[in-house]
Design a protein around this motif. Structure first.
Motif, PDB file in Angstrom:
ATOM      1  N   TRP A  91       0.811  -1.207   0.000  1.00  0.00           N
ATOM      2  CA  TRP A  91       0.000   0.000   0.000  1.00  0.00           C
ATOM      3  C   TRP A  91       0.853   1.269   0.000  1.00  0.00           C
ATOM      4  CZ3 TRP A  91      -4.995  -0.129  -1.314  1.00  0.00           C
ATOM      5  CH2 TRP A  91      -5.652  -1.349  -1.246  1.00  0.00           C
ATOM      6  N   SER A  92       0.784   2.082   1.036  1.00  0.00           N
ATOM      7  CA  SER A  92       1.462   3.389   0.996  1.00  0.00           C
ATOM      8  C   SER A  92       2.979   3.303   1.117  1.00  0.00           C
ATOM      9  CB  SER A  92       0.912   4.310   2.089  1.00  0.00           C
ATOM     10  OG  SER A  92      -0.367   4.770   1.725  1.00  0.00           O
ATOM     11  N   MET A  93       3.525   2.129   1.355  1.00  0.00           N
ATOM     12  CA  MET A  93       4.966   1.991   1.237  1.00  0.00           C
ATOM     13  C   MET A  93       5.383   1.961  -0.238  1.00  0.00           C
ATOM     14  SD  MET A  93       6.088  -0.221   4.633  1.00  0.00           S
ATOM     15  CE  MET A  93       7.243  -1.248   3.778  1.00  0.00           C
ATOM     16  N   SER A  94       4.394   2.047  -1.138  1.00  0.00           N
ATOM     17  CA  SER A  94       4.673   2.311  -2.556  1.00  0.00           C
ATOM     18  C   SER A  94       5.131   3.758  -2.745  1.00  0.00           C
ATOM     19  CB  SER A  94       3.412   2.091  -3.404  1.00  0.00           C
ATOM     20  OG  SER A  94       2.855   0.812  -3.234  1.00  0.00           O
ATOM     21  N   LYS A  95       4.663   4.653  -1.891  1.00  0.00           N
ATOM     22  CA  LYS A  95       4.928   6.087  -2.063  1.00  0.00           C
ATOM     23  C   LYS A  95       6.423   6.427  -2.049  1.00  0.00           C
ATOM     24  CE  LYS A  95       0.512   7.967  -0.393  1.00  0.00           C
ATOM     25  NZ  LYS A  95      -0.291   6.720  -0.361  1.00  0.00           N
ATOM     26  N   PRO A  96       7.205   5.925  -1.079  1.00  0.00           N
ATOM     27  CA  PRO A  96       8.639   6.239  -1.113  1.00  0.00           C
ATOM     28  C   PRO A  96       9.322   5.782  -2.397  1.00  0.00           C
ATOM     29  CG  PRO A  96       8.031   5.411   1.051  1.00  0.00           C
ATOM     30  CD  PRO A  96       6.840   5.205   0.161  1.00  0.00           C
ATOM     31  N   THR A 355       2.280  -2.576   7.162  1.00  0.00           N
ATOM     32  CA  THR A 355       3.697  -2.737   6.870  1.00  0.00           C
ATOM     33  C   THR A 355       4.364  -1.434   7.294  1.00  0.00           C
ATOM     34  OG1 THR A 355       3.318  -1.970   4.600  1.00  0.00           O
ATOM     35  CG2 THR A 355       3.381  -4.353   4.970  1.00  0.00           C
ATOM     36  N   HIS A 356       5.540  -1.521   7.907  1.00  0.00           N
ATOM     37  CA  HIS A 356       6.200  -0.344   8.476  1.00  0.00           C
ATOM     38  C   HIS A 356       7.710  -0.426   8.241  1.00  0.00           C
ATOM     39  CE1 HIS A 356       2.616   0.718  11.006  1.00  0.00           C
ATOM     40  NE2 HIS A 356       2.425  -0.594  10.940  1.00  0.00           N
ATOM     41  N   PHE A 357       8.337   0.729   8.041  1.00  0.00           N
ATOM     42  CA  PHE A 357       9.800   0.747   7.977  1.00  0.00           C
ATOM     43  C   PHE A 357      10.319   2.109   8.409  1.00  0.00           C
ATOM     44  CE2 PHE A 357       9.183   3.110   4.101  1.00  0.00           C
ATOM     45  CZ  PHE A 357      10.365   3.799   3.868  1.00  0.00           C
ATOM     46  N   TRP A 358      11.586   2.141   8.813  1.00  0.00           N
ATOM     47  CA  TRP A 358      12.253   3.420   9.063  1.00  0.00           C
ATOM     48  C   TRP A 358      13.740   3.270   8.807  1.00  0.00           C
ATOM     49  CZ3 TRP A 358      11.874   0.034  13.037  1.00  0.00           C
ATOM     50  CH2 TRP A 358      12.943  -0.047  13.943  1.00  0.00           C
ATOM     51  N   ILE A 359      14.384   4.401   8.510  1.00  0.00           N
ATOM     52  CA  ILE A 359      15.814   4.477   8.246  1.00  0.00           C
ATOM     53  C   ILE A 359      16.446   5.343   9.327  1.00  0.00           C
ATOM     54  CG2 ILE A 359      17.603   5.069   6.559  1.00  0.00           C
ATOM     55  CD1 ILE A 359      15.600   3.029   5.465  1.00  0.00           C
ATOM     56  N   ASP A 360      17.534   4.874   9.908  1.00  0.00           N
ATOM     57  CA  ASP A 360      18.255   5.600  10.956  1.00  0.00           C
ATOM     58  C   ASP A 360      19.711   5.737  10.519  1.00  0.00           C
ATOM     59  OD1 ASP A 360      19.648   6.449  13.175  1.00  0.00           O
ATOM     60  OD2 ASP A 360      18.871   4.907  14.534  1.00  0.00           O
ATOM     61  N   SER A 361      20.015   6.850   9.871  1.00  0.00           N
ATOM     62  CA  SER A 361      21.373   7.069   9.364  1.00  0.00           C
ATOM     63  C   SER A 361      22.385   7.227  10.489  1.00  0.00           C
ATOM     64  CB  SER A 361      21.398   8.308   8.458  1.00  0.00           C
ATOM     65  OG  SER A 361      20.513   8.145   7.377  1.00  0.00           O
TER      66      SER A 361
END
Length: 396
Positions: A91-96, A355-361
């Motif tokens: 779904w909206s993880m298509s947006k990135p 579905t969830h994700f995050w980036i931590d540089s």
């Protein structure tokens, strides 16, 4: 008096002792790893026990290696088990992904974010706005930047105005033409409204690239990132790996294959860049790894670090939870308000079926959680991050 131990026997004894020591340290190491990440596993189990999700999978990547990867399968006899081949609607993880596609076009000099949308889709030339006194011609032009930041005035619409429907549309050209004739909720650029913007951008990409949107994504993103299972359709064999929906709300509870909402028909070319993709944990992990690596994956440059900085710059304030919104990414600006020990500057997004994700540089880390469950909850993302950062803190 016993017989003296021969040289051969001594060697055998040494070998046995070394094996015992190895086994001891191996299982001690495994025990320590389990203990360190027990909070994440408990988080996954609680989601099932509390009937928030069914089977789920979580992955944490840090410092160039997978730190944690665990599948927690539901014991419900009607639940579908997850494995490494499981396909999820993201779904909206298509947006990135669509945002990265537009940044690729921007880096090639093929678009400018200040361009009018009507430059690519002429029907937007006479865009109408809703006002207190009725419908009027918008005073401001709709730009690509407005779409990138969800400041266009378009929102999500239910029936009968549902636009992102593969039952209603077979291509993006017809979709965009209809959308252009629909009045926006306010003057473009004046405020934030989450909506169908990425689907419109997909049509812009088609016009600029002379490819359909899926072909463009496959060539520029999916093939270089080895995202072979990320697409807008499902084959018959894909269906066998497609995760069933677990739904638990005020009216429905149980498992179903009847609420896809999108057809995922291989012949349908309405490739909605805001909601239409399916993917796997491994595929989306490659996308996250590219973002964490400053736009590069296995020495292939997809976008530049400058583009990543641009898309994670805050352009709109979110609710009172410590986040602001970049190019369709949340960006944490107030960690104290978030309350999960996540550091300032993490960015990511989520999908309708959790579905969830995050980036931590800062910590060279990303996390992904996948399941298929309704209703949607941002608390899942918060609890996941809280468990991860708590585990990392206990490592030190």
């Amino acid at each position: 008096m016993g017989k003296p131990i021969s040289i051969g026997n001594k060697q055998q004894i040494n070998i046995i002792l070394k094996k015992i020591i190895f086994i001891f340290f191996f299982f001690t190491s495994i025990s320590n790893v389990y203990s360190q990440f027990e909070k994440i596993e408990t988080f996954q189990k609680n989601l099932i026990e509390d009937e928030i999700t069914a089977s789920n999978v979580a992955l944490v990547f840090k410092d160039s290696e997978i730190l944690y990867h665990h599948i927690e399968n539901s014991k419900n006899p009607n639940a579908k088990a997850i494995d490494n081949n499981t396909i999820f609607p993201i779904w909206s993880m298509s947006k990135p992904i669509t945002i990265v596609a537009m940044l690729i076009l921007h880096e090639k000099g093929l678009i400018n974010f200040e361009d009018k949308v009507s430059k690519y889709i002429p029907e937007f030339e006479n865009l109408k706005c809703k006002g207190d006194d009725g419908i009027y011609k918008c005073k401001k032009d709709l730009t690509l930047f407005h779409l990138m930041t969800h400041r266009s005035g378009y929102k999500y619409y239910g029936n009968p105005e549902l636009f992102t429907s593969t039952l209603k549309y077979g291509n993006l050209k017809d979709f965009a033409s209809d959308v252009a004739n629909h009045p926006v909720e306010f003057e473009p650029g004046s405020k934030y409204e989450y909506g169908i913007n990425m689907a419109i951008l997909g049509r812009v990409a088609e016009v600029v690239s002379n490819k359909n949107f899926y072909e463009f994504l496959k060539f520029e993103i999916f093939d270089p990132l080895e995202m072979n299972e990320t697409k807008f359709h499902l084959t018959e064999s894909d269906r066998e790996n497609f995760q069933a929906l677990y739904i638990n709300n005020e009216t429905i509870k149980g498992f179903t294959n009847e609420l896809d909402e999108l057809t995922y028909d291989i012949n349908n070319k309405a490739y909605f860049g805001g909601e239409g993709l399916v993917s796997t944990l491994n595929d989306y992990s490659s996308f996250c790894q590219m973002l964490l690596n400053g736009g590069t994956f296995k020495e292939q440059k997809i976008i530049s670090q400058e583009s990543i900085d641009m898309m994670t710059k805050p352009y709109s304030k979110d609710d009172d939870n410590g986040f602001e919104i970049g190019f369709s990414f949340f960006v944490l600006t107030d960690p104290d308000r978030d309350g999960t020990n996540s550091p300032k500057g993490i960015f990511g997004w989520a999908g309708y079926h959790n579905t969830h994700f995050w980036i931590d540089s800062e910590n060279d880390l990303y996390g992904i959680f996948m399941t298929r469950a309704r209703d949607f909850s941002f608390e899942i993302s918060k609890d996941f991050r809280r468990a991860v950062y708590s585990s990392l803190k206990s490592e030190k």
